[in-house]
Each structure stands twice: as structure tokens, then as C-alpha cells.
Design a protein around this motif. Structure first.
Motif, PDB file in Angstrom:
ATOM      1  N   LEU A 135       0.817  -1.212   0.000  1.00 15.85           N
ATOM      2  CA  LEU A 135       0.000   0.000   0.000  1.00 15.85           C
ATOM      3  C   LEU A 135       0.850   1.261   0.000  1.00 15.85           C
ATOM      4  O   LEU A 135       0.418   2.301  -0.496  1.00 15.85           O
ATOM      5  N   ARG A 136       2.044   1.170   0.574  1.00 18.02           N
ATOM      6  CA  ARG A 136       3.022   2.256   0.565  1.00 18.02           C
ATOM      7  C   ARG A 136       4.345   1.677   0.080  1.00 18.02           C
ATOM      8  O   ARG A 136       5.272   1.460   0.857  1.00 18.02           O
ATOM      9  N   ASP A 139       8.030   3.129   0.978  1.00 17.49           N
ATOM     10  CA  ASP A 139       8.473   2.873   2.356  1.00 17.49           C
ATOM     11  C   ASP A 139       8.874   1.410   2.534  1.00 17.49           C
ATOM     12  O   ASP A 139       9.867   1.100   3.203  1.00 17.49           O
ATOM     13  N   SER A 171      13.790   4.153  -4.290  1.00 13.94           N
ATOM     14  CA  SER A 171      12.584   3.600  -3.694  1.00 13.94           C
ATOM     15  C   SER A 171      11.383   4.472  -4.015  1.00 13.94           C
ATOM     16  O   SER A 171      10.277   3.967  -4.254  1.00 13.94           O
ATOM     17  N   ALA A 172      11.588   5.791  -4.026  1.00 12.72           N
ATOM     18  CA  ALA A 172      10.480   6.688  -4.361  1.00 12.72           C
ATOM     19  C   ALA A 172      10.041   6.476  -5.803  1.00 12.72           C
ATOM     20  O   ALA A 172       8.842   6.401  -6.102  1.00 12.72           O
ATOM     21  N   GLY A 175       8.413   3.107  -6.071  1.00 13.89           N
ATOM     22  CA  GLY A 175       7.119   3.132  -5.410  1.00 13.89           C
ATOM     23  C   GLY A 175       6.054   3.808  -6.250  1.00 13.89           C
ATOM     24  O   GLY A 175       4.925   3.328  -6.355  1.00 13.89           O
ATOM     25  N   SER A 179       2.796   1.919  -7.626  1.00 13.89           N
ATOM     26  CA  SER A 179       1.468   2.414  -7.268  1.00 13.89           C
ATOM     27  C   SER A 179       0.655   2.767  -8.503  1.00 13.89           C
ATOM     28  O   SER A 179      -0.542   2.465  -8.583  1.00 13.89           O
ATOM     29  N   GLU A 299      -8.554  -2.721   1.417  1.00 12.37           N
ATOM     30  CA  GLU A 299      -7.337  -1.949   1.161  1.00 12.37           C
ATOM     31  C   GLU A 299      -7.484  -0.508   1.656  1.00 12.37           C
ATOM     32  O   GLU A 299      -6.548   0.059   2.238  1.00 12.37           O
ATOM     33  N   ARG A 303      -5.179   1.319   4.534  1.00 23.37           N
ATOM     34  CA  ARG A 303      -4.467   2.585   4.301  1.00 23.37           C
ATOM     35  C   ARG A 303      -4.829   3.608   5.366  1.00 23.37           C
ATOM     36  O   ARG A 303      -3.964   4.314   5.903  1.00 23.37           O
ATOM     37  N   GLY A 306      -2.972   3.344   8.521  1.00 27.59           N
ATOM     38  CA  GLY A 306      -1.526   3.542   8.474  1.00 27.59           C
ATOM     39  C   GLY A 306      -0.725   2.320   8.102  1.00 27.59           C
ATOM     40  O   GLY A 306       0.486   2.255   8.371  1.00 27.59           O
ATOM     41  N   HIS A 308       1.370  -0.293   5.811  1.00 26.13           N
ATOM     42  CA  HIS A 308       2.226  -0.262   4.621  1.00 26.13           C
ATOM     43  C   HIS A 308       1.839  -1.354   3.629  1.00 26.13           C
ATOM     44  O   HIS A 308       2.166  -1.258   2.442  1.00 26.13           O
TER      45      HIS A 308
END
Length: 364
Positions: A135-136, A139, A171-172, A175, A179, A299, A303, A306, A308
């Protein structure tokens, strides 16, 4: 049952002091909580000179076999004092338990426990599948330690990509790419499910019982998932760690998901990654849109809490296939399903509808 001054028996109130001492020794902690023994959740132990050497508890269970419902128990908390492990005490206590119980099941992780359950007649149905959605993702990629969670044996290219992705910039980027891909894929697959109505209010007993009645006609075996199960298992406390997601089609309840919030106690191997669990899913396996809507709602709950990542472990092959098509990654199963049913039930886990919340395995 006795052997050489060692006695295996069903525990009663008179054994509570010995049980309290046993728990303190096994958990290496002092506790003022007095254990209790209830008739509906029988517990069994092996004693010598009044001291408890081994223990197993139970949780009540009703099993659907495709025709009718039968009373059964989940085996829970098989433990032996450290000095008596590998001495036959575990087998002794399970053997005694099965003298009293008819149908029983176990969701366990330790290989030693698997062997003991099979030694007293349990059949290994296979591992409960682990399917997970990030979901994140940025991170998770930055914190993930493959070796710590037992996933060190990956193809070199995958390991290298994950190593590179641990830098903040990579990673960003990874990610965002992940996503965007998942969001686009879900938008394509879940178009029809968006026409269904979702809310987080627990349905009434009649709706839950009707949903279970429709579901059970389509599955060969499952723990009973009616209103009594849902409410006593997940919502008997107002401040419990669960949220529900109800899916309706023209005011008819067609699916229900129960989400366990990510806990405050973080597994050190996860390096701060917070994981929510879809503990329960009640739906007809052929109602694709309802399942997709329930998963999407789960989901969103995860989220908002909080998390991940969200993990789902429903064993039925139709759910497994649909989650895989939704972009969920399959991880090695850590919880094995063992059942002692005496026949009349399917021998493979994918023919059952077993969820992570059964036997309180969603806390593992």
C-alpha cells in the motif's frame, strides 16, 4: 491416561494454580492474571506430582462439510516446558485431547508441531496461502530486509533491483511506478464492482446469516461464518482491533470483509513495516464483483489505519486466483492447515474456505 507417574488429563478448575505456574515458566514472565478454564473450550495437560509439563488449549468451532454443520475445536497453544521438549510430552497431551474431541483442526507454524499433530491422526492439508499487496511501496522497498523475513533465495536480478530500490530516490521512483501500475490495473478490473455499495457498519444478524447460507452452498468445506461466528470472533469488544467492510448490491449483502488493524507491537524483522490483515472474507466464490469490491474496501481501511501492506490468506482457489490477478504477490505459506475430520471433507486446502482469522491465526 497415565504412564510412569505422568498423568495426561482434561484440566479442571483445580488445575488452575498449576496452569498459572506453567504459563509463567514458558513465557519467562511473572503475571498476576489468573487463567480460566471453560467447559466450551476444553484444555488438556500432562502433570507429574502436581506440576504441569505440557498443555494444549482449544477454541470452539463449527465445520460445514457441504451437507451439514458439525461441532469441532481448533487446537491452540500447544506448549511443553523447555526441560521436557523432545520427551514425548507433546504427543502425550495431544493423544489425550483426541480421546475427548471428535473433529479438530490446527493452524500452526512450527514444523515440530506439524509432526506431532500428524502423529495423532491429523491430515496436513497444506499451507495457508499468503498474498500481499504493498500500500506504501516506497516505504516498504526502503525498509525491506529479505533475509530477515526468510526471502533471501530470490533470483539475482530481483535481489539486485530490491537492493537498488532501498536508496531514497530509487525507492520513491519504484514506489510511484508500482502504485501507478496497481492503480491502473485495479481501475480496469474493478469497473463493475464500483457499482456496488460499500459501508463500514456491521450488518445485522439476518443479513449475515443469509450471506452465509448463500456462500455455504458453493463451498465444499469451511468453518461456519454466520452472524454468531462473525460477532463473537471479531466484534465482542467495542475497542477491538477490527473493522468491517460490507458490500451490497441493491440493498442485498453480497460480501463482508473483516480487517485487522496493524498492531502497535512491530515485528523487528519488518523494520517498522506495518501490516494489516484481511482476517475474514465472506462471499460466494462465484461472485467476482463482490469479492473485488470487498478487497478494495479492505485496502482502503488498511491505508486509513496507516498500514504499509495488506495481507490476505483465504485458502479457496477462486479467491487465490482473483487476488493474484489483482496484483497481490504470493509469499511462502508459514501457517499450515491440519485437520482431523474422520473423512467426508476435502483433502486439499484450496478446496476449503479457511481464512487467516480462523483459529486466531491472524495474530501470527
Amino acid at each position: 491416561m497415565t504412564s510412569d507417574a505422568v498423568q495426561a488429563l482434561r484440566l479442571t478448575d483445580e488445575h488452575v494454580p498449576a496452569l498459572a505456574r506453567f504459563f509463567q515458566t514458558v513465557w519467562n514472565a511473572s503475571s498476576t492474571n489468573r487463567p480460566t478454564i471453560h467447559p466450551e473450550t476444553p484444555a488438556f495437560g500432562v502433570l507429574r506430582d502436581g506440576e504441569l509439563l505440557g498443555y494444549v488449549g482449544t477454541l470452539p468451532l463449527r465445520l460445514w462439510n457441504g451437507v451439514n454443520e458439525q461441532t469441532a475445536h481448533w487446537m491452540k497453544g500447544l506448549m511443553v516446558l523447555p526441560d521436557y521438549r523432545n520427551s514425548g510430552i507433546g504427543y502425550f497431551v495431544l493423544q489425550e485431547a483426541m480421546r475427548h474431541l471428535n473433529l479438530a483442526g490446527s493452524l500452526s507454524v512450527a514444523p515440530a508441531a506439524h509432526r506431532l499433530f500428524q502423529a495423532v491422526g491429523f491430515q496436513d492439508l497444506g499451507p495457508l496461502p499468503n498474498q500481499i499487496l504493498l500500500l506504501r511501496p516506497a516505504d516498504v522497498l526502503r525498509r525491506l530486509d529479505l533475509k530477515a523475513i526468510g526471502l533471501s533465495r530470490l533470483p539475482p536480478a530481483v535481489s539486485m533491483a530490491l537492493t537498488l530500490s532501498r536508496t531514497q530516490a530509487m525507492s520513491a521512483t519504484a514506489g510511484v511506478a508500482y502504485s501507478s501500475a496497481i492503480k491502473g490495473w485495479h481501475g480496469l478490473l474493478r469497473r463493475r464492482s464500483r457499482k456496488l455499495d460499500l459501508d463500514t457498519v456491521l450488518p445485522d444478524d439476518a443479513e449475515l446469516d443469509t450471506l452465509w447460507a448463500h456462500m455455504r452452498d458453493a463451498v465444499p468445506a469451511s468453518p461456519v461464518r454466520d452472524s454468531l461466528h462473525i460477532k463473537t470472533r471479531y466484534f465482542d469488544r467495542s475497542n477491538g482491533p477490527y473493522s468491517c467492510l460490507a458490500v451490497r448490491d441493491h440493498n442485498e449483502l453480497v460480501a463482508l470483509a473483516v480487517v485487522r488493524h496493524p498492531g502497535d507491537t512491530i515485528d523487528p524483522r519488518l523494520r517498522g513495516i506495518r501490516v494489516a490483515v484481511m482476517s475474514e472474507l465472506v462471499a460466494r466464490p462465484d461472485h467476482t464483483d463482490a469479492i473485488m469490491a470487498a478487497v478494495g474496501g479492505a485496502e482502503s481501511i488498511a491505508r486509513d489505519r496507516g498500514a504499509h501492506a495488506l495481507i490476505c490468506s483465504v485458502s479457496h482457489r477462486q479467491v487465490f486466483k482473483r487476488l493474484r490477478h489483482q496484483g497481490y504477490a504470493t509469499l511462502p505459506g508459514t501457517v499450515r492447515v491440519l485437520m482431523k475430520t474422520g473423512g467426508g471433507f476435502p483433502p486439499a486446502v484450496h478446496d476449503w474456505w479457511i481464512s487467516r482469522g480462523d483459529g486466531e491465526a491472524d495474530g501470527v
